[in-house]
Design an enzyme around this catalytic site. Structure first.
Site, PDB file in Angstrom:
ATOM      1  N   HIS A 172       0.841  -1.198   0.000  1.00 12.83           N
ATOM      2  CA  HIS A 172       0.000   0.000   0.000  1.00 12.83           C
ATOM      3  C   HIS A 172       0.875   1.247   0.000  1.00 12.83           C
ATOM      4  O   HIS A 172       1.949   1.275   0.597  1.00 12.83           O
ATOM      5  CB  HIS A 172      -0.991   0.010   1.163  1.00 12.83           C
ATOM      6  N   ASP A 225      -0.240   4.376   0.852  1.00 11.33           N
ATOM      7  CA  ASP A 225      -0.558   5.401   1.857  1.00 11.33           C
ATOM      8  C   ASP A 225       0.215   5.124   3.137  1.00 11.33           C
ATOM      9  O   ASP A 225       0.685   4.005   3.374  1.00 11.33           O
ATOM     10  CB  ASP A 225      -2.065   5.440   2.150  1.00 11.33           C
ATOM     11  N   ASP A 256       6.626   0.848   6.327  1.00 17.56           N
ATOM     12  CA  ASP A 256       5.177   0.572   6.235  1.00 17.56           C
ATOM     13  C   ASP A 256       4.535   1.610   5.332  1.00 17.56           C
ATOM     14  O   ASP A 256       4.161   2.669   5.796  1.00 17.56           O
ATOM     15  CB  ASP A 256       4.558   0.581   7.631  1.00 17.56           C
ATOM     16  N   GLU A 312      -5.048   1.694   2.748  1.00 18.89           N
ATOM     17  CA  GLU A 312      -4.918   0.545   3.665  1.00 18.89           C
ATOM     18  C   GLU A 312      -5.078   0.984   5.108  1.00 18.89           C
ATOM     19  O   GLU A 312      -5.723   0.311   5.915  1.00 18.89           O
ATOM     20  CB  GLU A 312      -3.556  -0.144   3.467  1.00 18.89           C
ATOM     21  N   GLU A 313      -4.509   2.129   5.424  1.00 15.30           N
ATOM     22  CA  GLU A 313      -4.536   2.594   6.816  1.00 15.30           C
ATOM     23  C   GLU A 313      -5.930   3.058   7.245  1.00 15.30           C
ATOM     24  O   GLU A 313      -6.151   3.376   8.403  1.00 15.30           O
ATOM     25  CB  GLU A 313      -3.497   3.711   7.033  1.00 15.30           C
ATOM     26  N   ASP A 326       1.340 -10.243   0.596  1.00 14.71           N
ATOM     27  CA  ASP A 326       1.149  -8.879   1.108  1.00 14.71           C
ATOM     28  C   ASP A 326       2.099  -8.682   2.284  1.00 14.71           C
ATOM     29  O   ASP A 326       2.820  -9.600   2.688  1.00 14.71           O
ATOM     30  CB  ASP A 326      -0.318  -8.700   1.537  1.00 14.71           C
ATOM     31  N   HIS A 338       4.203   3.091  12.501  1.00 15.67           N
ATOM     32  CA  HIS A 338       3.182   4.041  12.964  1.00 15.67           C
ATOM     33  C   HIS A 338       3.725   4.929  14.087  1.00 15.67           C
ATOM     34  O   HIS A 338       2.984   5.646  14.740  1.00 15.67           O
ATOM     35  CB  HIS A 338       1.897   3.335  13.461  1.00 15.67           C
TER      36      HIS A 338
HETATM   37 ZN   LIG Z   1       0.998  -1.337   6.344  1.00 17.30          ZN
END
Ligand SMILES: [Zn+2]
Length: 490
Positions: free
Chosen positions: A121, A123, A156, A190-191, A217, A461
């Site tokens: 992903h 984003d 990520d 995705e987030e 994934d 994150h």
């Molecule tokens: Zn992720």
């Protein structure tokens, strides 16, 4: 006397048989590690590093509040991709979904073979302005310093998007022709649950009748110094992921003045309900993915662990006890219960009428959101409390096989690119975009070829997200090798 002696002898014999049985099981508990010849590391030029760092400078943020979505940045990312991966964009079929998600189709020479899907992903989560100062390098700087690439998305999960595109572009330069068709699926939300990105792409493929040989994934990575009693790096391939549901509990009881309180107030009832849930946690058990983990890593462990793991059914309660010693371990063996919101009252001398709380559950494979609700109702056992499901619900995934073509090829690729690394199957405790693809393949795997250790585990994150240059190069090498291994018939 004679009788006691006989009895003792008998018990002794039993003990010998028991120990012999344990050892016998250990004999058959062989290493499942694959041996493969390491592939010599290909040179990766500096331009590839520059492209990655440029991608990190584009703020493709999935904001908390959709009103803050910055479409200009996502458009910028789109032109970044077309400008930097020209062969990919001229030789592959590109489709856009809800403007900012992409599906690339690299047609294979053998239409009779099932295609493979590589996901990622583009984003990223926001980098809170409140703690910008705690970042050693600005979160959207893409700075490369002391051979480390810094920025939101470095692990990520722009690393997946850009790593995969580098691999494809490089193979196209070498005129590589896959036998199997390859789909690259890059979601932009995705987030925020992946509804506009991954889910829409999956629906398109489903409508087209695509059945994938395997899907790969993000989800798990190479763990360094994080598996107890194992010194070597451990590459974890997620073969399942836990489900997700939040339940809002609500009670309404006549309030009043705090000088003459009723026997039971809304706050009392709600507090009791939450305590009941925490006092009656879901039962711990060894689910299939954790059983697989034991089978893959048990043989690599020191003697005593190996003995216990070789007799896992016999020592189930011992093993569960070990897992439950830590919160990370617990999350792997049970559906977890986390009260996350608790609300009631506005004034210190008024008894509120309403109390609410939200409890989040992460569901173990084999259970379901429905079974969670039933259990919660039974435990609370109070008609006055209403239970409402949260908007986002994800059922636990099916468990993918460790014998499939896909698992074997991912395993082989790890052995070739990361020699000396152990491989294991595992359970992903979070949710990934791959869950939207569960109708497209039985073989869904979750592995991102990056290294996670105690110093960077909280940067997901969190603060100071970064990846060393040499590890990023291995990401590209991994995808090149996987594209080769995974797109040939065998
Ligand atoms: Zn992720």
């Amino acid at each position: 006397m004679k009788l006691i002696k006989k009895l003792l002898l008998f018990l002794f014999a039993l003990l010998i048989i028991f120990v012999a049985y344990l050892f016998f099981n250990m004999l058959g508990f062989d290493s499942r590690q694959l041996t493969a010849d390491p592939v010599a590391p290909r040179p990766i030029d500096k331009a590839a590093i520059d492209r990655f760092s440029a991608s990190l400078r584009i703020k493709t943020v999935s904001p908390e509040n959709l009103a803050d979505f910055d479409s200009a940045e996502f458009r910028l990312f789109s032109s970044f991709l077309t400008d930097n991966y020209p062969l990919t964009h001229s030789r592959l079929v590109t489709r856009q979904f809800n403007s900012y998600s992409y599906l690339y189709e690299w047609k294979g020479s053998r239409p009779d073979l099932k295609p493979i899907v590589l996901m990622s992903h583009l984003d990223v989560v926001p980098a809170m302005t409140s703690n910008r100062a705690d970042w050693k390098e600005a979160p959207f700087s893409g700075v490369v310093k002391d051979n480390v690439i810094w920025g939101r998305g470095a692990i990520d999960d722009k690393v997946g998007v850009i790593g995969i595109l580098e691999a494809v572009e490089q193979l196209l330069q070498e005129n590589y022709q896959p036998e199997r068709t390859v789909y690259l699926a890059f979601g932009h939300d995705e987030e925020r649950g992946g509804i506009y990105g991954a889910a829409t792409i999956a629906q398109y493929l489903q409508d087209k009748g695509v059945e994938a040989e395997f899907v790969l994934d993000e989800g798990m990575s190479i763990l360094r110094g994080m598996v107890p009693d194992i010194e070597k790096d451990v590459a974890m391939i997620g073969i399942a992921e836990k489900g997700f549901i939040s339940l809002e509990l609500k009670v309404k009881i006549e309030g009043g003045h705090s000088s003459i309180p009723n026997d039971e107030t809304a706050i009392d009832v709600m507090a009791r309900a939450v305590v009941k849930l925490k006092d009656n946690l879901f039962p711990a058990r060894i689910s299939e993915p954790v059983r697989s983990f034991i089978d893959f890593l048990g043989p690599e462990m020191p003697f005593m662990n190996k003995l216990v793991f070789a007799n896992a059914s016999l020592f189930e309660s011992v093993i569960l006890g070990i897992y439950q010693k830590s919160s990370t371990g617990s999350s792997l063996v049970m559906t977890t219960t986390s009260p996350t919101i608790f609300r009631s009252g506005t004034k210190d001398n008024v008894i509120p009428q309403i109390a609410t709380s939200t409890v989040n559950f992460r569901i173990l494979p084999g259970e379901s959101s429905a079974s969670v609700i039933t259990r919660v109702k039974n435990i609370i056992n109070d008609e006055r409390i209403t239970i409402t499901k949260g908007e986002f619900i994800s059922e636990p995934s099916a468990v993918s096989s460790t014998d499939s073509f896909g698992f074997q090829k991912i395993n082989q690729t790890i052995a070739e690119i990361f020699p000396g690394t152990l491989v294991s199957a595992g359970l992903v405790v979070g949710a990934t975009d791959s869950r939207h693809f569960n109708q497209l393949s039985e073989n869904i795997y979750r592995f991102l070829p990056i290294v996670i250790h105690k110093d960077n585990v909280s940067s997901f994150h969190g603060l100071n997200e970064r990846i060393p240059v040499h590890e990023y190069k291995n990401v590209i090498r991994f995808y090149i090798q996987l594209l080769k291994n995974g797109t040939l018939r065998n």
